[in-house]
Design a protein around this motif. Sequence first.
Motif, mmCIF file in Angstrom:
data_model
loop_
_atom_site.group_PDB
_atom_site.id
_atom_site.type_symbol
_atom_site.label_atom_id
_atom_site.label_comp_id
_atom_site.label_asym_id
_atom_site.label_seq_id
_atom_site.Cartn_x
_atom_site.Cartn_y
_atom_site.Cartn_z
ATOM 1 N N HIS A 108 0.840 -1.205 0.000
ATOM 2 C CA HIS A 108 0.000 0.000 0.000
ATOM 3 C C HIS A 108 0.874 1.254 0.000
ATOM 4 O O HIS A 108 2.097 1.168 0.188
ATOM 5 C CB HIS A 108 -0.898 0.012 1.250
ATOM 6 C CG HIS A 108 -0.125 0.105 2.533
ATOM 7 N ND1 HIS A 108 0.474 -0.992 3.110
ATOM 8 C CD2 HIS A 108 0.167 1.156 3.344
ATOM 9 C CE1 HIS A 108 1.102 -0.615 4.212
ATOM 10 N NE2 HIS A 108 0.939 0.690 4.373
ATOM 11 N N HIS A 123 4.808 -0.103 0.028
ATOM 12 C CA HIS A 123 5.479 -1.014 0.966
ATOM 13 C C HIS A 123 4.476 -2.005 1.517
ATOM 14 O O HIS A 123 3.264 -1.803 1.403
ATOM 15 C CB HIS A 123 6.130 -0.210 2.097
ATOM 16 C CG HIS A 123 5.169 0.692 2.814
ATOM 17 N ND1 HIS A 123 4.776 1.925 2.318
ATOM 18 C CD2 HIS A 123 4.482 0.547 3.972
ATOM 19 C CE1 HIS A 123 3.920 2.486 3.140
ATOM 20 N NE2 HIS A 123 3.712 1.663 4.154
ATOM 21 N N ASP A 133 1.002 5.126 2.018
ATOM 22 C CA ASP A 133 0.456 5.753 3.224
ATOM 23 C C ASP A 133 -0.262 7.056 2.888
ATOM 24 O O ASP A 133 0.014 8.094 3.471
ATOM 25 C CB ASP A 133 1.579 6.038 4.224
ATOM 26 C CG ASP A 133 2.072 4.764 4.884
ATOM 27 O OD1 ASP A 133 1.419 3.718 4.755
ATOM 28 O OD2 ASP A 133 3.128 4.838 5.540
HETATM 29 FE FE LIG Z 1 2.218 1.858 5.548
#
Ligand SMILES: [Fe+2]
Length: 207
Positions: A124, A183, A126
């Motif tokens: 995903h 990540h 952030d």
């Molecule tokens: Fe994350």
Amino acid sequence: MTTDISDSLLSRIIDDLAEFGWSLQTQFAPQSLTRQLAEECRQRISQGTLAPAGTGRGNAVAVREGTRGDHIQWLEAGQSPACDGYLQLLDELRVALNQSLYLGLVDYESHFAFYPPGAFYLKHLDRFLDEDRRAVSAVLYLNEDWLPEEGGALRLYLADGEVRDVWPQAGTLVVFLSADVPHEVLPASRDRLSLTGWFRRRGDSPL
Ligand SMILES: [Fe+2]
Ligand SMILES: O=C(O)CCC(=O)C(=O)O
């Protein structure tokens, strides 16, 4: 508990972020601090105050077991000397990032995270679709004597196509640009404790 970050450590983080978009520091926090933070996290786990993490924001938060399996609790100032020490360290980093990189970071939001054995967080970014205040992600790990065969790496997909695994060893801090570095967290065979957080820019929307 008071401690501060050396100038050389700050410069390494700043230079790495400017050049590569991420930085790995294996000796960011002293053992005395990470031990107290790990203890605090374990107490919260046994008191049942950590809750299954959702994905999304506000009313859109949903607990999706297939996406992430960690349990979290948000940090607030004034809860314990160890948490305050950690928030103070990260605020020092925030001020240094602003001074050198002009990022306009106004605050840092952070939560304890506990991944029980087998828990993971799929690949995903952030960033929320409807809000882009999160500019820089920072994760401090709290696990002593981590062995590579125990799994649990943070896997970073870097801009040049390189894939890097970071072990969640106590004292290690990883910092990366929230919008640029996809990540994931790989499952581990033991408990995995950390403090995950985000330096944020000012929001565009009026209060
Ligand atoms: Fe994350
Ligand atoms: O624990 C980690 O290594 C990263 C956690 C993460 O990616 C997140 O909470 O967004």
